[in-house]
Design a protein around this motif. Structure first.
Motif, mmCIF file in Angstrom:
data_model
loop_
_atom_site.group_PDB
_atom_site.id
_atom_site.type_symbol
_atom_site.label_atom_id
_atom_site.label_comp_id
_atom_site.label_asym_id
_atom_site.label_seq_id
_atom_site.Cartn_x
_atom_site.Cartn_y
_atom_site.Cartn_z
ATOM 1 N N VAL A 1 2.574 -0.839 -1.072
ATOM 2 C CA VAL A 1 1.769 -0.482 -2.241
ATOM 3 C C VAL A 1 0.300 -0.410 -1.842
ATOM 4 O O VAL A 1 -0.135 -1.027 -0.865
ATOM 5 N N SER B 1 2.469 2.713 -5.744
ATOM 6 C CA SER B 1 3.577 2.677 -4.793
ATOM 7 C C SER B 1 3.394 3.749 -3.731
ATOM 8 O O SER B 1 2.969 4.868 -4.020
ATOM 9 N N ASN C 1 8.528 -2.438 1.247
ATOM 10 C CA ASN C 1 7.884 -2.232 -0.057
ATOM 11 C C ASN C 1 6.384 -2.121 0.202
ATOM 12 O O ASN C 1 5.718 -3.118 0.480
#
Length: 685
Positions: A211, A225, A209
């Protein structure tokens, strides 16, 4: 000696990173028929209860109570293992019962049999503790399960209770989670350009993940993102910003095992920035004189006030100046710069012994825009320079009546100078100029020079000096174009009256007055219809005044500039000065207002479902109403939302608007009153 500039590639590696947990229901979150799913017990003297008030993480833990002095076991599911693999195992235990203790065990099995590996015992304490084990799976083992064993402590009071949570059995990662090769699409995007931020992500336990954590004018914005761009590459986009807006960002990555790593923080000023030392601008310094935005990248456009080869014959060492200020443009290796031409330069901000610099990467980062107008030197005294030195640093200034106090005429020498005031100032003779090739002039002299600084250490609040560019920058005493002794704007007989006085003039045909609502000469207009006559060349003092009959003297703040027009058509500009209304009726209140204005919204970009805040001022006379509209338009100019359409009192306002039912994209918000209209960009993502 000039400092060495080193470009560094950044790599940040997480210290710990683990793979997938092989234990099912490791946090005891799932319970069926009163027992935790995927867990079993051995022995008939053990009770398992779901505890939701004392947990290590999640919403529940497993409360274990046993009533036998025989060892009791809590066992996980059986899972496959690879012989020889390195593993990390652990369990969190809350043991506040003196009658019992717990221990972690790993039970391996294979064709040749099984074996148990044990961690340490829990200790009696009123807090959670981690019991862990790291090692290698035996070469013949193919399966394993986790076992928490419970023991009595003599004298056993008949029962004991502990809590268990967050059991893990994880293969050790072969490489740590890492971010590398951070880059962006443009060194400094223009105001019309969005900018892709890229990086490589490796190691740890995919998926990731990733960002972009970013800040606009110092305020945190919604995370952006990043998506996979193939192989190890990831990319995300920061939308276009306005000229001079400050953006900083870093990349934050979390892998599937919850390991986390962040990149270094990077900063830039979007578009083209003013060469200003005001708060939030590229040359701002803190209370110790340290450059606030050191290492941030910026684009500037200004007039070269000195040619290349003047202050250094081997490196680029010149100055660019716009209507806001000046800055040193430095890089190792020579580039061709022509004095008087306009240049656009892209580079990073740096500070050398207190002096602000912009460091371009190479010739491609410098654009010659062609011939410009050399800025007139700001004619000031030593006292005026030292009263606001950071403002003048990097600018072309002129000081009259300089007399030598101390020093030797020659290359790379410092002269101590005084202009009749209480302060002295260093005049630096650069050895690469032609100054020392000429005989020392007869003092006093008028001198045009670049204002600079050379202070070895923080706080950078001393070492201010001036650098003449050539021997031609020395003038006979009192011959610089105009020496202003005063320049004011006052209220008199219902009007704003501009007053100025000169101590001397050289070839001055006359003067013009310029006025603006803000301190920006680019937004000003000339208020005198015909040229105000000057006195040519004179060493005698003269006083002047001009009545600005078009100014709203009672209610409005103005900024004024004075322009002297010389024979031959050259001009010099002085100012600005600020006019503030006065309390003419003696009631202790000014009834002063500024013109309407619209601040940038926050947050921007904004997500659907969020609130966005509009801050604005409705100008006019206090206590009056003004018709006001605030509308949202899409990129085609179609009206999509009317936020405000009403009469509003003259005042400061802050209005929230809930973003709903709008597609992602670029929009524009427009504030409109009777005599004011401004439109700005809003991005919905």
């Amino acid at each position: 000696m000039k400092k060495v500039i080193i470009f560094v590639s950044f790599l940040f590696i997480a210290s710990l990173c683990f793979g997938d947990n092989m234990v099912d229901n490791p946090g005891f979150e799932n319970w069926t028929a009163g027992s935790p799913d995927d867990w079993t017990t051995s022995g008939g003297s053990i009770t398992l209860t779901q505890n939701t008030t004392n947990v290590h993480s999640g919403s529940s833990s497993c409360e274990v109570t046993w009533t036998s002095t025989s060892n009791q076991d809590l066992r996980s599911n059986t899972f496959s293992v690879t012989g020889g693999a390195a593993i990390n195992a652990s369990v969190w235990i809350y043991d506040n019962d003196a009658g019992g203790r717990a221990r972690l065990s790993i039970c391996y099995n294979g064709p040749s049999g099984g074996y148990n590996y044990y961690g340490s015992y829990s200790v009696d304490q009123d807090s959670w503790q981690e019991i862990s084990y790291s090692g290698n799976v035996g070469p013949d083992y193919t399966t394993a399960y986790m076992q928490i064993r419970f023991y009595d402590v003599s004298p056993f009071p008949g029962s004991a209770t502990v809590l268990v949570d967050d059991v893990s059995f994880e293969p050790q990662s072969t490489s740590a989670l890492a971010i590398s090769n951070v880059g962006r699409e443009y060194t400094v995007p223009t105001a019309a350009q969005s900018c892709d931020i890229t990086c490589d992500i490796t190691g740890g336990t995919p998926p990731y993940n990733a960002v972009i954590k970013w800040f606009w004018e110092g305020a945190a914005q919604s995370d952006i993102s990043m998506s996979s761009a193939g192989d190890d590459s990831y990319s995300g986009t920061i939308v276009a910003q306005n000229d001079g807006e400050c953006v900083s960002y870093y990349i934050d990555v979390t892998d599937n095992a919850k390991a986390n790593v962040t990149s270094s923080t990077y900063g830039l000023f979007w578009g083209t920035s003013p060469i200003s030392n005001a708060a939030g601008d590229i040359r701002e310094v803190d209370g110790s004189g340290v450059l606030v935005y050191n290492d941030y990248y910026a684009r500037i456009t200004g007039i070269a006030t000195v040619a290349s080869g003047v202050f250094s014959t081997s490196n680029l060492d010149v100055y660019l100046q716009d209507s806001y200020g000046g800055i040193n443009l430095f890089k190792y290796g020579i580039e061709s710069i022509t004095a008087g031409n306009s240049y656009t330069a892209v580079g990073y901000l740096d500070q050398y012994n207190g002096k602000a610099e912009l460091i371009p990467g190479g010739a491609s980062d410098i654009t010659d825009n062609g011939a410009g107008t050399m800025p007139a030197p700001a004619i000031i005294t030593i006292a005026q320079f030292l009263a606001n030195p950071e403002y003048y640093e990097g600018m072309l200034i002129g000081i009259q009546h300089l007399d030598k106090v101390d020093g030797t005429w020659g290359g790379n020498e410092n002269l101590t100078m005084n202009d009749g005031g209480i302060d002295d100032l260093t005049l630096r003779i650069d050895g690469d100029t032609d100054i020392d090739e000429n005989p020392e002039p007869t003092w006093p002299q008028d001198v045009v020079a670049i204002a600079s600084q050379y202070d070895y250490s923080s706080p950078y609040d001393s070492g201010y000096q001036i650098f003449p560019r050539a021997f031609s920058d020395f003038y006979p005493d009192g011959t610089l174009p105009v020496e202003l002794s005063s320049f004011t704007a006052v209220y008199a007989n219902d009007y704003v009256t501009i007053q100025w006085a000169t101590a001397s003039e050289t070839d001055v045909i006359g003067f013009n007055i310029y006025r603006s609502y803000d301190n920006n000469i680019d937004n000003s207009e000339r208020v005198n219809i015909s040229l105000i006559p000057g006195h040519g060349t004179t060493t005698q003092p003269h006083e002047y005044s001009f009545i600005d009959e078009t100014a709203d003297a009672l209610y409005t703040t103005y900024y004024y500039w004075l322009e002297s027009v010389n024979y031959g058509g050259t001009t010099d500009v002085y100012g600005s000065i600020q006019y503030d209304p006065v309390d003419v009726d003696g009631d202790g209140q000014l009834n002063t207002v500024v013109h309407s204005f619209l601040n940038d919204v926050f947050p921007n970009p904004v997500s659907v479902g969020q609130n966005v805040t509009f801050d604005f001022m409705i100008g006019g006379l206090e206590g009056t109403l003004r018709p006001v509209s605030l509308k949202i338009y899409d990129i085609t100019g179609k009206l999509v939302q009317e936020v405000i359409n009403e009469d509003m009192m003259v005042h400061d306002y802050s209005r929230n608007w809930h973003v709903n039912d709008l597609a992602n994209g670029v929009y524009f918000y427009q504030l409109k009153t009777e005599n004011y209209q401004e439109t700005k960009k809003l991005v919905i993502q």
